[in-house]
Write a protein that holds these residues in place. Sequence first.
Motif, PDB file in Angstrom:
ATOM      1  N   VAL A  14     -39.056 -39.422  -3.278  1.00  0.00           N
ATOM      2  CA  VAL A  14     -40.295 -38.468  -2.877  1.00  0.00           C
ATOM      3  C   VAL A  14     -40.195 -37.958  -1.586  1.00  0.00           C
ATOM      4  O   VAL A  14     -40.773 -36.840  -1.602  1.00  0.00           O
ATOM      5  N   ILE A  15     -39.198 -38.187  -0.835  1.00  0.00           N
ATOM      6  CA  ILE A  15     -38.257 -37.041   0.195  1.00  0.00           C
ATOM      7  C   ILE A  15     -38.413 -35.982  -0.194  1.00  0.00           C
ATOM      8  O   ILE A  15     -38.523 -34.718   0.085  1.00  0.00           O
ATOM      9  N   LEU A  16     -38.175 -35.915  -1.898  1.00  0.00           N
ATOM     10  CA  LEU A  16     -38.312 -34.132  -2.206  1.00  0.00           C
ATOM     11  C   LEU A  16     -39.198 -33.802  -2.870  1.00  0.00           C
ATOM     12  O   LEU A  16     -39.115 -32.822  -2.354  1.00  0.00           O
ATOM     13  N   TYR A  17     -39.778 -34.275  -3.479  1.00  0.00           N
ATOM     14  CA  TYR A  17     -40.962 -33.928  -3.834  1.00  0.00           C
ATOM     15  C   TYR A  17     -42.290 -33.431  -3.073  1.00  0.00           C
ATOM     16  O   TYR A  17     -42.771 -33.199  -2.485  1.00  0.00           O
ATOM     17  N   LEU A  18     -41.757 -34.367  -1.167  1.00  0.00           N
ATOM     18  CA  LEU A  18     -42.465 -34.410  -0.010  1.00  0.00           C
ATOM     19  C   LEU A  18     -42.155 -32.886   0.537  1.00  0.00           C
ATOM     20  O   LEU A  18     -42.710 -31.706   0.385  1.00  0.00           O
ATOM     21  N   PHE A  19     -40.403 -32.425   0.765  1.00  0.00           N
ATOM     22  CA  PHE A  19     -39.672 -31.427   0.771  1.00  0.00           C
ATOM     23  C   PHE A  19     -40.721 -30.039  -0.265  1.00  0.00           C
ATOM     24  O   PHE A  19     -40.945 -28.997   0.437  1.00  0.00           O
ATOM     25  N   PHE A  20     -40.093 -30.500  -1.647  1.00  0.00           N
ATOM     26  CA  PHE A  20     -40.729 -28.735  -2.212  1.00  0.00           C
ATOM     27  C   PHE A  20     -42.532 -29.541  -2.685  1.00  0.00           C
ATOM     28  O   PHE A  20     -42.521 -27.781  -2.895  1.00  0.00           O
ATOM     29  N   GLY A  21     -42.848 -30.004  -2.725  1.00  0.00           N
ATOM     30  CA  GLY A  21     -43.849 -29.799  -2.007  1.00  0.00           C
ATOM     31  C   GLY A  21     -44.944 -29.092  -0.898  1.00  0.00           C
ATOM     32  O   GLY A  21     -45.481 -28.418  -1.127  1.00  0.00           O
ATOM     33  N   GLY A  22     -44.289 -29.459   0.163  1.00  0.00           N
ATOM     34  CA  GLY A  22     -44.069 -28.977   1.256  1.00  0.00           C
ATOM     35  C   GLY A  22     -43.874 -27.297   1.311  1.00  0.00           C
ATOM     36  O   GLY A  22     -45.019 -26.611   0.883  1.00  0.00           O
TER      37      GLY A  22
END
Length: 138
Positions: A14-22
Amino acid sequence: MKWILSLYHQYQAVILYLFFGGCTTLINIVCYYVLYQHAGVSNLYSTILAWLVSVLFAYVTNRTFVFDSKASGWHALLAELAAFFGCRLATGVLDTVIMVVAVDLMHWNSLLWKVLSNILVIILNYVASKWLIFQPKK
């Protein structure tokens, strides 16, 4: 410190997805803004081109860093890529419809609606990636 590391490992995807999603969202918004506001490209084409650039970035980062895909071989990679682009195409169409209605028909603020649209798209894309695309094959 152990507590923080434990939380990170528990929510790493989730953290990585939010970062790369950002990062993906930023790429999408910047591409759209430059094309629409500065290059004189129409709203529709700006939205589509921004989507294409951001989806290419998203596939590479999601596959490599977020979901740690183990798919290998041409068949598996093409199936994964097709599923990823198919889901992204669906949310890309949603983004385009939102932008056409909000900007072209309602004459609302283009940048505000681009951000709002991307929030919805990020949520839908995470669900699709987590439960449909990057699942280990049985």
